[in-house]
Design a protein around this motif. Structure first.
Motif, PDB file in Angstrom:
ATOM      1  N   GLN A  10      17.913   6.362   1.563  1.00  0.00           N
ATOM      2  CA  GLN A  10      17.426   5.063   1.788  1.00  0.00           C
ATOM      3  C   GLN A  10      16.275   5.048   2.773  1.00  0.00           C
ATOM      4  OE1 GLN A  10      19.572   1.973   4.247  1.00  0.00           O
ATOM      5  NE2 GLN A  10      19.803   0.865   2.215  1.00  0.00           N
ATOM      6  N   VAL A  11      14.930   4.452   2.276  1.00  0.00           N
ATOM      7  CA  VAL A  11      13.877   4.489   3.384  1.00  0.00           C
ATOM      8  C   VAL A  11      13.746   3.051   4.200  1.00  0.00           C
ATOM      9  CG1 VAL A  11      12.568   5.941   1.889  1.00  0.00           C
ATOM     10  CG2 VAL A  11      12.236   3.417   1.684  1.00  0.00           C
ATOM     11  N   VAL A  12      14.666   2.115   3.849  1.00  0.00           N
ATOM     12  CA  VAL A  12      14.546   0.843   4.577  1.00  0.00           C
ATOM     13  C   VAL A  12      15.565   0.133   4.250  1.00  0.00           C
ATOM     14  CG1 VAL A  12      13.031  -0.557   3.096  1.00  0.00           C
ATOM     15  CG2 VAL A  12      12.985  -1.060   5.462  1.00  0.00           C
ATOM     16  N   ALA A  13      16.420  -0.737   5.055  1.00  0.00           N
ATOM     17  CA  ALA A  13      17.305  -1.641   4.917  1.00  0.00           C
ATOM     18  C   ALA A  13      16.898  -2.771   3.855  1.00  0.00           C
ATOM     19  CB  ALA A  13      17.975  -2.254   6.156  1.00  0.00           C
ATOM     20  N   PRO A  14      17.707  -3.143   3.029  1.00  0.00           N
ATOM     21  CA  PRO A  14      17.285  -4.365   2.228  1.00  0.00           C
ATOM     22  C   PRO A  14      16.895  -5.520   2.665  1.00  0.00           C
ATOM     23  CG  PRO A  14      19.202  -3.383   1.435  1.00  0.00           C
ATOM     24  CD  PRO A  14      19.093  -2.552   2.543  1.00  0.00           C
ATOM     25  N   ASP A  15      17.499  -6.003   4.005  1.00  0.00           N
ATOM     26  CA  ASP A  15      16.968  -7.023   4.624  1.00  0.00           C
ATOM     27  C   ASP A  15      15.577  -6.973   5.313  1.00  0.00           C
ATOM     28  OD1 ASP A  15      17.926  -5.299   6.521  1.00  0.00           O
ATOM     29  OD2 ASP A  15      18.483  -7.009   8.141  1.00  0.00           O
ATOM     30  N   ARG A  16      15.148  -5.545   5.928  1.00  0.00           N
ATOM     31  CA  ARG A  16      14.074  -5.406   6.618  1.00  0.00           C
ATOM     32  C   ARG A  16      12.658  -5.386   5.199  1.00  0.00           C
ATOM     33  NH1 ARG A  16      12.561  -3.527  11.123  1.00  0.00           N
ATOM     34  NH2 ARG A  16      14.498  -4.589  12.011  1.00  0.00           N
ATOM     35  N   LEU A  17      13.072  -4.863   4.112  1.00  0.00           N
ATOM     36  CA  LEU A  17      12.220  -4.855   3.089  1.00  0.00           C
ATOM     37  C   LEU A  17      11.910  -6.455   2.578  1.00  0.00           C
ATOM     38  CD1 LEU A  17      10.420  -3.371   0.653  1.00  0.00           C
ATOM     39  CD2 LEU A  17      12.331  -3.404  -0.634  1.00  0.00           C
ATOM     40  N   ASP A  18      12.910  -7.266   2.561  1.00  0.00           N
ATOM     41  CA  ASP A  18      12.775  -8.625   2.389  1.00  0.00           C
ATOM     42  C   ASP A  18      11.678  -9.308   3.352  1.00  0.00           C
ATOM     43  OD1 ASP A  18      14.430  -8.262   0.100  1.00  0.00           O
ATOM     44  OD2 ASP A  18      16.220  -9.405   1.132  1.00  0.00           O
ATOM     45  N   ARG A  19      12.076  -8.879   4.521  1.00  0.00           N
ATOM     46  CA  ARG A  19      11.226  -9.659   5.572  1.00  0.00           C
ATOM     47  C   ARG A  19       9.727  -9.135   5.360  1.00  0.00           C
ATOM     48  NH1 ARG A  19      13.762  -8.189  11.179  1.00  0.00           N
ATOM     49  NH2 ARG A  19      15.601  -8.967  10.119  1.00  0.00           N
ATOM     50  N   MET A  20       9.505  -7.814   5.135  1.00  0.00           N
ATOM     51  CA  MET A  20       8.215  -7.446   4.925  1.00  0.00           C
ATOM     52  C   MET A  20       7.535  -8.110   3.652  1.00  0.00           C
ATOM     53  SD  MET A  20       8.436  -3.558   5.113  1.00  0.00           S
ATOM     54  CE  MET A  20       6.556  -2.992   4.880  1.00  0.00           C
ATOM     55  N   THR A  21       8.318  -8.240   2.417  1.00  0.00           N
ATOM     56  CA  THR A  21       7.724  -8.830   1.221  1.00  0.00           C
ATOM     57  C   THR A  21       7.435 -10.295   1.555  1.00  0.00           C
ATOM     58  OG1 THR A  21       9.242  -7.489  -0.090  1.00  0.00           O
ATOM     59  CG2 THR A  21       8.370  -9.513  -1.025  1.00  0.00           C
ATOM     60  N   ASP A  22       8.271 -11.003   2.313  1.00  0.00           N
ATOM     61  CA  ASP A  22       8.278 -12.618   2.484  1.00  0.00           C
ATOM     62  C   ASP A  22       7.432 -12.849   3.725  1.00  0.00           C
ATOM     63  OD1 ASP A  22      10.054 -12.919   0.598  1.00  0.00           O
ATOM     64  OD2 ASP A  22      11.672 -13.160   1.983  1.00  0.00           O
ATOM     65  N   ALA A  23       6.783 -11.889   4.239  1.00  0.00           N
ATOM     66  CA  ALA A  23       5.742 -11.889   5.208  1.00  0.00           C
ATOM     67  C   ALA A  23       4.581 -12.594   4.759  1.00  0.00           C
ATOM     68  CB  ALA A  23       5.442 -10.821   6.310  1.00  0.00           C
ATOM     69  N   MET A  24       4.391 -12.398   3.214  1.00  0.00           N
ATOM     70  CA  MET A  24       3.179 -12.464   2.397  1.00  0.00           C
ATOM     71  C   MET A  24       3.632 -13.330   1.166  1.00  0.00           C
ATOM     72  SD  MET A  24       1.515  -8.729   1.881  1.00  0.00           S
ATOM     73  CE  MET A  24       2.781  -8.172   0.900  1.00  0.00           C
ATOM     74  N   THR A  25       4.457 -14.358   1.435  1.00  0.00           N
ATOM     75  CA  THR A  25       4.908 -15.248   0.632  1.00  0.00           C
ATOM     76  C   THR A  25       3.667 -15.970   0.204  1.00  0.00           C
ATOM     77  OG1 THR A  25       6.957 -15.705   1.374  1.00  0.00           O
ATOM     78  CG2 THR A  25       6.133 -17.490  -0.012  1.00  0.00           C
ATOM     79  N   HIS A  26       2.539 -16.396   1.058  1.00  0.00           N
ATOM     80  CA  HIS A  26       1.373 -17.230   0.540  1.00  0.00           C
ATOM     81  C   HIS A  26       0.528 -16.465  -0.389  1.00  0.00           C
ATOM     82  CE1 HIS A  26       0.677 -14.354   3.993  1.00  0.00           C
ATOM     83  NE2 HIS A  26      -0.573 -14.222   3.481  1.00  0.00           N
ATOM     84  N   ARG A  27       0.428 -15.080  -0.529  1.00  0.00           N
ATOM     85  CA  ARG A  27      -0.002 -14.149  -1.513  1.00  0.00           C
ATOM     86  C   ARG A  27       0.533 -14.467  -2.952  1.00  0.00           C
ATOM     87  NH1 ARG A  27      -3.844 -11.172   0.899  1.00  0.00           N
ATOM     88  NH2 ARG A  27      -4.524 -10.083  -1.157  1.00  0.00           N
ATOM     89  N   GLY A  28       1.975 -14.873  -2.963  1.00  0.00           N
ATOM     90  CA  GLY A  28       2.437 -15.066  -4.061  1.00  0.00           C
ATOM     91  C   GLY A  28       3.759 -16.091  -4.183  1.00  0.00           C
ATOM     92  N   PRO A  29       3.452 -17.361  -4.035  1.00  0.00           N
ATOM     93  CA  PRO A  29       4.435 -18.110  -3.899  1.00  0.00           C
ATOM     94  C   PRO A  29       5.562 -18.247  -5.280  1.00  0.00           C
ATOM     95  CG  PRO A  29       2.610 -19.275  -4.186  1.00  0.00           C
ATOM     96  CD  PRO A  29       2.224 -17.938  -4.270  1.00  0.00           C
ATOM     97  N   ASP A  30       5.106 -17.842  -6.324  1.00  0.00           N
ATOM     98  CA  ASP A  30       5.699 -18.114  -7.384  1.00  0.00           C
ATOM     99  C   ASP A  30       6.822 -17.075  -8.080  1.00  0.00           C
ATOM    100  OD1 ASP A  30       3.757 -20.099  -8.086  1.00  0.00           O
ATOM    101  OD2 ASP A  30       2.659 -18.738  -9.138  1.00  0.00           O
ATOM    102  N   ASP A  31       6.994 -16.137  -7.367  1.00  0.00           N
ATOM    103  CA  ASP A  31       7.966 -14.985  -7.855  1.00  0.00           C
ATOM    104  C   ASP A  31       8.158 -14.047  -6.836  1.00  0.00           C
ATOM    105  OD1 ASP A  31      10.197 -13.823  -9.270  1.00  0.00           O
ATOM    106  OD2 ASP A  31       8.641 -13.127 -10.750  1.00  0.00           O
ATOM    107  N   ARG A  32       9.232 -13.251  -6.837  1.00  0.00           N
ATOM    108  CA  ARG A  32       9.382 -12.328  -5.804  1.00  0.00           C
ATOM    109  C   ARG A  32      10.459 -11.304  -6.312  1.00  0.00           C
ATOM    110  NH1 ARG A  32      14.004 -11.180  -2.348  1.00  0.00           N
ATOM    111  NH2 ARG A  32      13.420 -10.778  -0.083  1.00  0.00           N
ATOM    112  N   GLY A  33       9.821  -9.853  -6.169  1.00  0.00           N
ATOM    113  CA  GLY A  33      10.709  -8.664  -6.760  1.00  0.00           C
ATOM    114  C   GLY A  33      10.890  -7.533  -5.761  1.00  0.00           C
ATOM    115  N   THR A  34      11.881  -6.888  -5.727  1.00  0.00           N
ATOM    116  CA  THR A  34      12.198  -5.799  -4.948  1.00  0.00           C
ATOM    117  C   THR A  34      12.698  -4.597  -5.878  1.00  0.00           C
ATOM    118  OG1 THR A  34      14.150  -6.507  -4.223  1.00  0.00           O
ATOM    119  CG2 THR A  34      12.459  -7.019  -2.763  1.00  0.00           C
TER     120      THR A  34
END
Length: 653
Positions: A10-34
């Protein structure tokens, strides 16, 4: 995030990846995938433009072994899909990202050479334990990375990289020295020692326990075609630009045009109108009390039958808005034009999701004052006798206001000429201003960056901490290729396209527009347009009579009204920079409270007394405006250190 070596885990905890991804919500407010698997963690935010319902990311190949994520647009995805389908690949939707895993399966790590568009993307091959992380040829889309321990962290924005919690806050003082000279951080540099920007036209390949940067495309060196007439050049340019505009109309959502009323954006809008059935939505913004192009944009929109939207702001943004724009910029860029583009993007985003822009024409075809200066420098070389050496004497011993122009004419290399035209610091001011870790840096960091581009066509950036190569007198070696030495206009355009265009203009274009979930497309920066422009002789771009963008003006005839073709260029907010800063330095709660502060953040590496003296001289009108761009660079950096960096680092905690 990719594990570089060792047994996959495991390279990163799921909640940390979510935090990184959601730091850029403005770049993609329509959908989210991990996606999590041993040795890999991918996160993506989606701005849905094509195949709105079926374009969820990550996308996978048929057997699920190859995964892909992508920010941007691939304009030739339909043609690629047909090629791949004919070879037996199966698709479930129409999203452009879906072609990436299949294209990788066919072509391997070289697949970016088949793409046409703008992108920051990553492909993961689980079977080979290989990642390919790529940035588009012209750097329209950003991509940051850091190799920390046994993990490679990458993201479209620095804030997402910092949200990993793995990036230390140590500053890169060599990069800051370059920023204070140029006003931006040229790739691969960033303000932080641990973080890098992937240069345009490059891919990061993670395989076999190593991380390497590979270049798949180089910015074209000047290669003027002697057989081209001015009419041939204008016709060829229009043909390439028309195709680039047509390809960028690919969308399942409303799109429009950012129309300043100048030649570049009006021509793009005219070509859009040619390929669309209804009126084009056009958008313009201007500031009361400052030069603006609202009336010209209104006339252009009327001529083209566009549905026009304009925003007249009461004045240049106040300091609170300035602070907010620094946070949105992600890394310091000392360019007040970003303030206006923020407002323009916000207005356009209320009506459309995609907008085309004329950005890039000036850097390709010679639209700035410095390109006229380069033409003069070419002519000055042929002046014999004492008059020919006069600029060199003035550049060393003349009054400060005259030294820049004289240094431009006297510069012996393309890199030194560009620095003379665009640099914000001369040697005496640098010596007085720099202290601590900046004072310990050998002079010439900015010159090394520029010189690397002239001497090494496939350079992947320069290590700012490496010793500077020297020649007698302490100067850098001359360019190795005579094509740049012999044509100052061609050399300046070649360097502009790899420096200020990418890390100043495209940087703030991307951040300002994506902050409002607006995608901006730039047809002039289609790589085939750029490659064609490299074949146009520079005399067709800036004439001996100092007419700028001459070939583009010829190409626009019949599509754009003559009065727009020949209008004088109006800089967007740059002419107002001095007045804005003067007002803020004297205002309560404004810039003065930072630059005149007793303990500013920059005091570690800049002398506050020198900064205060420069700011006071500008506030009181005694400086003649000569240090306004340097002061704005210091101000932007101070706000970034005070506000953005603590906030972004805190998001990783």
């Amino acid at each position: 995030m990719v594990q570089v070596a060792g047994a996959p885990g495991q390279v990163v905890a799921p909640d940390r990846l979510d935090r990184m991804t959601d730091a850029m919500t403005h770049r993609g407010p329509d959908d989210r995938g991990t996606h999590h698997a041993p040795g890999i963690a991918l996160g993506v935010r989606r701005l849905s433009i094509v195949d709105i319902a079926g374009g969820h990311q990550p996308c996978f190949g048929e057997d699920g072994a190859v995964a892909a994520i992508h920010n941007g647009e691939l304009y030739n995805h339909a043609a690629l899909r047909e090629q791949l389908r004919a070879a037996g690949h199966r698709f479930t939707g129409r999203c452009d990202t879906e072609v990436l895993p299949h294209l990788y399966e066919r072509d391997g790590p070289d697949f970016p050479t088949r793409l046409r568009g703008m992108w920051g993307l990553a492909v993961w091959d689980a079977a080979r334990r290989r990642a390919v992380i790529s940035r588009d040829r012209l750097g329209v889309k950003p991509l940051y990375y850091a190799h920390v321990g046994d993990v490679l962290v990458f993201a479209s924005e620095l804030r997402a990289l910092l949200a990993s919690g793995l990036i230390p806050a140590a500053l890169d003082f060599e990069a800051i020295a370059v920023y204070l000279t140029l006003g931006y951080f040229p790739a691969p540099a960033t303000p932080l020692r641990a973080a890098r920007k992937l240069p345009p036209g490059c891919s990061l390949v993670v395989a076999d326990g190593r991380v390497r940067v590979e270049r798949y495309w180089s910015y074209p060196r000047p290669a003027p075609d002697p057989s081209l007439t001015i009419d041939d050049a204008a016709e060829g340019l229009l043909e390439h630009l028309d195709e680039a505009v047509r390809m960028r109309l690919m969308s399942d959502v409303p799109l429009g045009s950012m129309l300043s009323g100048g030649l570049d954006s009006t021509l793009v809008t005219a070509l859009m109108a040619k390929h669309t059935s209804g009126p084009v939505h056009t958008f313009a913004v201007g500031f009361e009390g400052h030069p603006n192009e609202l009336a010209a944009a209104r006339r252009a929109a009327h001529h083209l039958g566009a549905e026009h939207h304009e925003l007249r702001l009461p004045g240049v943004m106040g300091f609170a808005g300035f602070r907010e724009s620094i946070g949105g910029a992600d890394e310091p860029v000392a360019d007040l034009s970003a303030l206006g583009f923020q407002s323009l993007s916000a207005m356009a985003a209320r009506t459309v999701k995609v907008a085309l822009s004329g950005q890039g024409a000036d850097e390709l075809l010679g639209g700035y004052t410095k390109h006229r200066a380069a033409r003069l420098a070419a002519a000055w070389r042929h002046i014999p006798g004492p008059a020919g050496v006069l600029p060199a004497l003035i550049s060393r011993h003349g009054p400060r206001p005259a030294r820049r122009a004289a240094a431009t004419l006297a510069a012996p290399t393309p890199a030194e000429r560009l620095l003379a035209m665009s640099g914000r610091l001369d040697d005496p001011l640098r010596a007085a201003l720099f202290r601590g870790p900046l004072a310990a840096i050998a002079p010439g960091a900015a010159l090394r960056v520029i010189t690397a581009l002239t001497t090494t066509p496939a350079a992947l950036g320069i290590d700012l901490r490496a010793p500077a190569p020297a020649r007698p007198g302490g100067q850098l070696p001359a360019a190795l290729d005579g094509d740049l030495d012999s044509d100052p206009v061609a050399a300046t355009l070649f360097l502009d396209g790899q420096l200020a265009l990418v890390d100043d203009m495209l940087q703030y274009f991307d951040r300002a527009s994506m902050a409002h979930s607006l995608e901006v497309r730039v047809p002039f920066l289609d790589h085939e347009v750029v490659e064609f422009c490299a074949t146009i002789p520079s005399r067709f771009k800036v004439t001996a009579g100092l007419r700028t963008k001459y070939v583009l003006k010829r190409a626009a005839r019949g599509l754009v009204p003559e009065r727009i073709i020949h209008r004088r260029k109006v800089g967007f907010l740059r002419p107002a920079s001095g007045g804005w800063l003067r007002g803020e330095l004297g205002a309560r709660g404004g810039a003065g409270e930072l630059l005149f502060a007793g303990a500013p953040r920059f005091a570690e590496f800049l002398d506050p007394g020198v900064v205060r003296a420069l700011a006071a001289a500008h506030r009181d009108g005694a400086g003649g405006g000569r240090d306004v761009h340097l002061l704005i660079a210091v101000l932007v950096l101070e706000v970034w250190l005070e506000s953005y960096l603590p906030s972004a680092l805190g998001s990783g905690g």
